[in-house]
Design a protein around this motif. Structure first.
Motif, PDB file in Angstrom:
ATOM      1  N   GLY A  44       0.809  -1.214   0.000  1.00  0.00           N
ATOM      2  CA  GLY A  44       0.000   0.000   0.000  1.00  0.00           C
ATOM      3  C   GLY A  44       0.841   1.261   0.000  1.00  0.00           C
ATOM      4  O   GLY A  44       0.559   2.223  -0.744  1.00  0.00           O
ATOM      5  N   LEU A  45       1.910   1.270   0.788  1.00  0.00           N
ATOM      6  CA  LEU A  45       2.770   2.450   0.844  1.00  0.00           C
ATOM      7  C   LEU A  45       3.550   2.605  -0.452  1.00  0.00           C
ATOM      8  O   LEU A  45       3.821   3.728  -0.900  1.00  0.00           O
ATOM      9  CB  LEU A  45       3.725   2.364   2.037  1.00  0.00           C
ATOM     10  N   ALA A  48       1.228   4.223  -2.812  1.00  0.00           N
ATOM     11  CA  ALA A  48       1.084   5.650  -2.487  1.00  0.00           C
ATOM     12  C   ALA A  48       2.301   6.427  -2.947  1.00  0.00           C
ATOM     13  O   ALA A  48       2.192   7.535  -3.507  1.00  0.00           O
ATOM     14  CB  ALA A  48       0.865   5.819  -0.992  1.00  0.00           C
ATOM     15  N   ALA A  51       2.333   6.960  -6.613  1.00  0.00           N
ATOM     16  CA  ALA A  51       1.361   7.986  -7.019  1.00  0.00           C
ATOM     17  C   ALA A  51       1.996   9.368  -7.075  1.00  0.00           C
ATOM     18  O   ALA A  51       1.503  10.268  -7.781  1.00  0.00           O
ATOM     19  CB  ALA A  51       0.175   7.984  -6.067  1.00  0.00           C
ATOM     20  N   HIS A  54       2.555  11.491 -10.187  1.00  0.00           N
ATOM     21  CA  HIS A  54       1.576  12.443 -10.729  1.00  0.00           C
ATOM     22  C   HIS A  54       1.822  13.858 -10.253  1.00  0.00           C
ATOM     23  O   HIS A  54       1.205  14.800 -10.765  1.00  0.00           O
ATOM     24  CB  HIS A  54       0.156  12.012 -10.330  1.00  0.00           C
ATOM     25  N   THR A  55       2.705  14.012  -9.276  1.00  0.00           N
ATOM     26  CA  THR A  55       2.974  15.356  -8.767  1.00  0.00           C
ATOM     27  C   THR A  55       4.126  16.016  -9.506  1.00  0.00           C
ATOM     28  O   THR A  55       4.433  17.191  -9.256  1.00  0.00           O
ATOM     29  CB  THR A  55       3.311  15.309  -7.266  1.00  0.00           C
TER      30      THR A  55
ATOM     31  N   ARG B 162      -6.840  11.309 -11.855  1.00  0.00           N
ATOM     32  CA  ARG B 162      -5.985  10.674 -10.844  1.00  0.00           C
ATOM     33  C   ARG B 162      -4.869  11.611 -10.437  1.00  0.00           C
ATOM     34  O   ARG B 162      -4.582  11.781  -9.256  1.00  0.00           O
ATOM     35  CB  ARG B 162      -5.422   9.363 -11.380  1.00  0.00           C
ATOM     36  N   ALA B 163      -4.205  12.155 -11.393  1.00  0.00           N
ATOM     37  CA  ALA B 163      -3.122  13.065 -11.085  1.00  0.00           C
ATOM     38  C   ALA B 163      -3.630  14.226 -10.239  1.00  0.00           C
ATOM     39  O   ALA B 163      -2.969  14.644  -9.282  1.00  0.00           O
ATOM     40  CB  ALA B 163      -2.480  13.571 -12.377  1.00  0.00           C
ATOM     41  N   VAL B 166      -4.106  13.044  -6.725  1.00  0.00           N
ATOM     42  CA  VAL B 166      -2.849  12.861  -5.998  1.00  0.00           C
ATOM     43  C   VAL B 166      -2.288  14.191  -5.561  1.00  0.00           C
ATOM     44  O   VAL B 166      -1.834  14.360  -4.436  1.00  0.00           O
ATOM     45  CB  VAL B 166      -1.840  12.095  -6.871  1.00  0.00           C
ATOM     46  N   ARG B 167      -2.324  15.138  -6.457  1.00  0.00           N
ATOM     47  CA  ARG B 167      -1.801  16.463  -6.127  1.00  0.00           C
ATOM     48  C   ARG B 167      -2.588  17.088  -4.989  1.00  0.00           C
ATOM     49  O   ARG B 167      -2.014  17.723  -4.094  1.00  0.00           O
ATOM     50  CB  ARG B 167      -1.844  17.374  -7.351  1.00  0.00           C
ATOM     51  N   VAL B 170      -1.486  15.421  -1.781  1.00  0.00           N
ATOM     52  CA  VAL B 170      -0.170  15.882  -1.334  1.00  0.00           C
ATOM     53  C   VAL B 170      -0.268  17.295  -0.787  1.00  0.00           C
ATOM     54  O   VAL B 170       0.357  17.638   0.219  1.00  0.00           O
ATOM     55  CB  VAL B 170       0.835  15.809  -2.495  1.00  0.00           C
ATOM     56  N   LEU B 216      -0.793  10.069   2.964  1.00  0.00           N
ATOM     57  CA  LEU B 216      -1.039  10.097   1.527  1.00  0.00           C
ATOM     58  C   LEU B 216      -1.806   8.844   1.109  1.00  0.00           C
ATOM     59  O   LEU B 216      -2.761   8.919   0.326  1.00  0.00           O
ATOM     60  CB  LEU B 216       0.279  10.196   0.771  1.00  0.00           C
ATOM     61  N   ARG B 217      -1.387   7.722   1.642  1.00  0.00           N
ATOM     62  CA  ARG B 217      -2.070   6.466   1.328  1.00  0.00           C
ATOM     63  C   ARG B 217      -3.530   6.532   1.723  1.00  0.00           C
ATOM     64  O   ARG B 217      -4.434   6.193   0.939  1.00  0.00           O
ATOM     65  CB  ARG B 217      -1.385   5.307   2.039  1.00  0.00           C
ATOM     66  N   LEU B 220      -5.462   9.029  -0.525  1.00  0.00           N
ATOM     67  CA  LEU B 220      -5.724   8.528  -1.879  1.00  0.00           C
ATOM     68  C   LEU B 220      -6.800   7.449  -1.847  1.00  0.00           C
ATOM     69  O   LEU B 220      -7.643   7.379  -2.745  1.00  0.00           O
ATOM     70  CB  LEU B 220      -4.443   7.956  -2.492  1.00  0.00           C
TER      71      LEU B 220
END
Lengths: 288, 224
Positions: A44-45, A48, A51, A54-55, B162-163, B166-167, B170, B216-217, B220
């Motif tokens: 899971g981590l 994450a 992901a 995407h930033t 999705r992006a 995520v942003r 964060v 974050l996990r 999301l």
């Protein structure tokens, strides 16, 4: 049970920040698969963390990159395992097994043939050794027989020696029981006259040898008398009459009295021809 | 003209045309549509990977179309060099092509695997180039654009849902955790180097990475 320490390891692992022993231990723990909760946390981590891609500031790859990629995989085919249909394998498998069996049997045959030659050679050697041994035994047997014959001869000789010795011993034994008496002259004019009497009390016989006794006139005899202490002197037992050689004065007399006596002394008297039953004449020789 | 039906027996001809229809539907799914839920997204990726394992070049093209943008952006962000970023993306997809058959869904999603391939190659190149000092200067840019949740409308349209999600997730993290995650993911640094860059004790940095990633996990999972 997931504690903060494991969360931290999983989080750092998600970014591939673990190092050295920490990394190895955590990797091993995940690989062991004993902690499903930890594995789920790590996955899971990791998701994450991924992901975060995407930033990144938005940026599109150039169109040529796609074409370049497709051309690359077209030029370099993906390695694929060649699948041989199972039925096609059967004759090859059979042939391979047959070849393996032939090779194995040929090798075994070669080994056995070599072993056979070795055994035959060993057999020949053994036969030679046997014949050699037999010859040696025969020789030893013959030698043994000779030795046995020699031993028998020796034994016979020894036996005879033993018999001789035995006889000698017996004689010596006999001799030991004999009574030997020396008779000296009682005549003044013939002092050299003497006699030796040997009496065997067991056989009640004796022998006397007279020397230097003068010859007698016709009508006279010398007479031997055996004296037994259990009887008076006048009752000496006659041992018979005898004559001496007129030239040498020697006489050998074997005498056997008429009754058993225990001879202690011997005497020789001069008597009329034929002798007397009781001594009448003078004593010429007398035991010392 | 030779048609399919004249080449194959009837049953096979039906199977061929059915496969072709599936291919058209699949192509429609290749670009990430808005509103696609994560499970369906992951299932599409898994299906593409299975086809890639079977030697389907179009499937690889489809996977590339779905995920090349964030992957390339990641490589570019790490390396700061377009050419190298393209090489990294190219090499990563070649590996995907060659080892598709070895992937197991138990280990994660296809996208996660692709990101790992790209990031590892990019960081390897980075370390090989020994441009740490430049990276340290560049690793925390003045503005990563996390301030707006999901960015502007144009960007949302460009990035995909999705992006954007995520942003936004964060952006919702505490600043120190954001910085720690940023350095951990894009920096190509070790734990100690991150701590030195942030001028914080190592234990503090580790804790921030842990808490930030856990949040974050959870975020999301909530959003997606």
């Amino acid at each position: 049970m997931i504690d903060e320490r494991k969360e931290e390891l999983a989080a750092l692992g998600a970014f591939d920040l673990l190092e050295g022993e920490e990394k190895a231990r955590f990797g091993a723990e995940l690989a062991a698969g004993r902690d499903a909760e930890l594995r789920a946390l790590a996955t899971g981590l990791h998701e994450a963390a991924s992901a975060l891609a995407h930033t990144a500031p938005a940026a599109a790859p150039p169109a040529e990159l796609r074409q370049r990629l497709l051309e690359s995989i077209g030029e370099k085919p993906r390695p694929q395992a060649k699948v041989i249909p199972f039925p096609a394998l059967i004759p090859w498998a059979v042939a391979a097994c047959f070849a393996a069996a032939v090779i194995g049997l040929a090798a075994r045959y070669a080994v056995l043939r070599t072993e056979n030659r070795l055994l035959q050679e060993q057999q020949r050697i053994a036969d030679l050794e046997l014949r050699t041994l037999q010859s040696r035994l025969e020789g030893e047997r013959i030698l043994g027989e000779h030795q046995l014959a020699d031993a028998r001869l020796e034994a016979e000789s020894a036996k005879r020696e033993v018999a001789a010795l035995d006889q000698k011993l017996k004689s010596q034994g006999d001799l030991a029981r004999f009574k030997i008496s020396t008779l000296v002259s009682m005549l003044g004019n013939t002092p050299a006259a003497q006699a030796v009497a040997v009496w065997d009390p067991t056989r009640q016989q004796g022998m006397m040898e007279v020397s230097k006794l003068p010859a007698l006139a016709a009508g006279q005899d010398y007479q031997l008398w055996i004296m037994d202490p259990q009887y008076p002197k006048t009752e000496a037992v006659s041992g018979g009459v005898f004559q001496v050689d007129p030239d040498t004065g020697v006489a050998r007399v074997v005498f056997k009295p008429g009754r058993n006596v225990s001879a202690s002394r011997f005497a020789v008297s001069l008597e009329r021809k034929g002798g007397v039953t009781k001594r009448e004449g003078p004593v010429v020789l007398l035991s010392q | 003209m030779v048609t399919v039906s004249s080449c194959f027996p009837p049953a096979l001809a039906w199977a061929v045309s059915d496969a072709r229809e599936e291919g058209r539907r699949s192509q429609a799914r290749m670009s990430e549509p808005a509103g696609q839920d994560p499970s369906e997204r992951d299932a599409v990726d898994a299906d593409l990977l299975r086809r890639i394992a079977a030697g389907d070049r179009q499937a690889l093209a489809g996977l590339y179309d779905r995920h090349s943008r964030p992957l390339y952006a990641t490589a570019l962000r790490i390396l700061g060099d377009a050419a190298e970023a393209q090489d990294v993306v190219h090499d990563s997809f070649v590996v995907l092509w060659e080892k598709a058959g070895q992937f197991s869904v138990e280990r994660g999603t296809v996208f996660c695997w692709a990101v790992t391939l790209v990031r590892n190659r990019a960081i390897d190149r980075l370390r090989m180039r020994r441009r740490r000092s430049e990276l340290l200067e560049r690793s925390v840019p003045a503005d990563l654009g996390y301030g707006e949740a999901g960015g502007g409308a144009d960007e949302r349209a460009t990035l995909g849902e999705r992006a954007s999600a995520v942003r936004a997730a964060v952006a919702g993290l505490p600043e120190e955790q954001k910085k720690a995650l940023e350095l951990a993911f894009f920096g190509g640094l070790t734990q100690q180097e991150i701590a030195e860059r942030l001028q914080e004790p190592l234990g503090t940095v580790k804790a921030r990475i842990r808490r930030g990633l856990m949040k974050l996990r959870d975020s999301l999972a909530h959003r997606l």
